[in-house]
Motif scaffolding. Sequence first.
Motif, PDB file in Angstrom:
ATOM      1  N   PRO A   1       0.824  -1.205   0.000  1.00 38.06           N
ATOM      2  CA  PRO A   1       0.000   0.000   0.000  1.00 38.06           C
ATOM      3  C   PRO A   1       0.862   1.261   0.000  1.00 38.06           C
ATOM      4  O   PRO A   1       1.846   1.345   0.745  1.00 38.06           O
ATOM      5  N   PRO A   2       0.534   2.250  -0.826  1.00 36.96           N
ATOM      6  CA  PRO A   2       1.357   3.465  -0.919  1.00 36.96           C
ATOM      7  C   PRO A   2       1.549   4.175   0.422  1.00 36.96           C
ATOM      8  O   PRO A   2       2.586   4.795   0.644  1.00 36.96           O
ATOM      9  N   GLY A   3       0.571   4.070   1.295  1.00 37.68           N
ATOM     10  CA  GLY A   3       0.668   4.753   2.580  1.00 37.68           C
ATOM     11  C   GLY A   3       1.796   4.262   3.465  1.00 37.68           C
ATOM     12  O   GLY A   3       2.142   4.926   4.450  1.00 37.68           O
ATOM     13  N   LEU A   4       2.377   3.121   3.126  1.00 38.29           N
ATOM     14  CA  LEU A   4       3.480   2.599   3.932  1.00 38.29           C
ATOM     15  C   LEU A   4       4.785   3.352   3.675  1.00 38.29           C
ATOM     16  O   LEU A   4       5.725   3.225   4.456  1.00 38.29           O
ATOM     17  N   GLY A   5       4.845   4.077   2.579  1.00 33.50           N
ATOM     18  CA  GLY A   5       6.071   4.825   2.303  1.00 33.50           C
ATOM     19  C   GLY A   5       7.245   3.934   1.974  1.00 33.50           C
ATOM     20  O   GLY A   5       8.387   4.231   2.336  1.00 33.50           O
ATOM     21  N   ILE A   6       6.983   2.845   1.276  1.00 35.36           N
ATOM     22  CA  ILE A   6       8.045   1.941   0.833  1.00 35.36           C
ATOM     23  C   ILE A   6       8.286   2.205  -0.650  1.00 35.36           C
ATOM     24  O   ILE A   6       7.377   2.044  -1.470  1.00 35.36           O
ATOM     25  N   ALA A   7       9.493   2.626  -1.004  1.00 32.84           N
ATOM     26  CA  ALA A   7       9.822   2.858  -2.413  1.00 32.84           C
ATOM     27  C   ALA A   7       9.913   1.506  -3.120  1.00 32.84           C
ATOM     28  O   ALA A   7      10.565   0.581  -2.619  1.00 32.84           O
ATOM     29  N   VAL A   8       9.267   1.387  -4.257  1.00 33.85           N
ATOM     30  CA  VAL A   8       9.259   0.128  -5.016  1.00 33.85           C
ATOM     31  C   VAL A   8       9.994   0.352  -6.332  1.00 33.85           C
ATOM     32  O   VAL A   8       9.666   1.266  -7.089  1.00 33.85           O
ATOM     33  N   VAL A   9      11.005  -0.481  -6.581  1.00 30.96           N
ATOM     34  CA  VAL A   9      11.871  -0.303  -7.754  1.00 30.96           C
ATOM     35  C   VAL A   9      12.026  -1.633  -8.474  1.00 30.96           C
ATOM     36  O   VAL A   9      11.761  -2.708  -7.919  1.00 30.96           O
ATOM     37  N   ASP A  10      12.478  -1.566  -9.713  1.00 31.16           N
ATOM     38  CA  ASP A  10      12.785  -2.766 -10.482  1.00 31.16           C
ATOM     39  C   ASP A  10      14.272  -3.095 -10.366  1.00 31.16           C
ATOM     40  O   ASP A  10      15.102  -2.223 -10.094  1.00 31.16           O
ATOM     41  N   GLU A  11      14.588  -4.353 -10.571  1.00 32.16           N
ATOM     42  CA  GLU A  11      15.986  -4.781 -10.542  1.00 32.16           C
ATOM     43  C   GLU A  11      16.671  -4.475 -11.874  1.00 32.16           C
ATOM     44  O   GLU A  11      15.981  -4.442 -12.912  1.00 32.16           O
ATOM     45  N   PRO A  12      17.962  -4.220 -11.843  1.00 36.88           N
ATOM     46  CA  PRO A  12      18.828  -3.997 -10.682  1.00 36.88           C
ATOM     47  C   PRO A  12      18.696  -2.561 -10.169  1.00 36.88           C
ATOM     48  O   PRO A  12      18.522  -1.627 -10.957  1.00 36.88           O
ATOM     49  N   TRP A  13      18.789  -2.424  -8.848  1.00 41.02           N
ATOM     50  CA  TRP A  13      18.768  -1.106  -8.210  1.00 41.02           C
ATOM     51  C   TRP A  13      20.076  -0.981  -7.444  1.00 41.02           C
ATOM     52  O   TRP A  13      20.382  -1.825  -6.597  1.00 41.02           O
ATOM     53  N   CYS A  14      20.868   0.016  -7.757  1.00 39.32           N
ATOM     54  CA  CYS A  14      22.228   0.100  -7.217  1.00 39.32           C
ATOM     55  C   CYS A  14      22.301   0.958  -5.961  1.00 39.32           C
ATOM     56  O   CYS A  14      21.698   2.029  -5.885  1.00 39.32           O
TER      57      CYS A  14
END
Length: 233
Positions: free
Chosen positions: A134-147
């Motif tokens: 859920p966006p309200g958690l404030g967790i950034a979501v990214v695709d691999e690879p993330w450096c």
Amino acid sequence: MLFGSETLSPAALVGAHATTLAGEPVHLLAGHALWWPAGATVFVADVHLGKAATFRARGIPVPGGTTQDNLARLTALLHGLPARRLVVLGDFLHAAEAHTPTLRAALADWRDQHAAVDMVLVRGNHDSHAGDPPPGLGIAVVDEPWCAGPFACCHHPQDHASHHVLAGHVHPATVLWGPGRDALRLPCFAVAPLLTLLPAFGSFTGAATLPPQADRRLFAVGGGRVWPVPPGR
């Protein structure tokens, strides 16, 4: 505030194994996590929150409580380490059925406790089916690879042209053999020159036994400690 502070609890590194990856000192933790002090970052993989709820939703009777156990173990890591960032190397939620009101409430409460810690989820294969947190958690979501620094944060093991890869997905394990043909299978870290596999963090996950490989070191996790597996064992 304990979360994200600069205070390191001595208990946080009990049983850990110190090593160097890509020129950076790191600690392989008995809590199935990797601690990178210079980046103030904790890495975990394959948390699989809501897996038991998913099984029950599909008619498979399994015990509950694994989500609370996993969140409590994450809290213990963030309490004991001066972490400013938590990176999940994929499979944070297990499936779409994991998005229950109970799990959402538990996650919201847990995230509020750790509001000072930046959190990043590198999407894994289960995240593709479960959907983002859920966006309200404030967790950034990214695709691999993330450096991050010298590390390429991935879910699936892969090569990277310039960074040491940290990955999950495999749920690595090793078998230790004793006298009398006794055998014990334990989760492990698998460290190769350009790739490190983390053990699954979730308490309700399977494991895959890794075959011997000349350029790969295995570090078994069990009994509250991490130790190198002798070659040939």
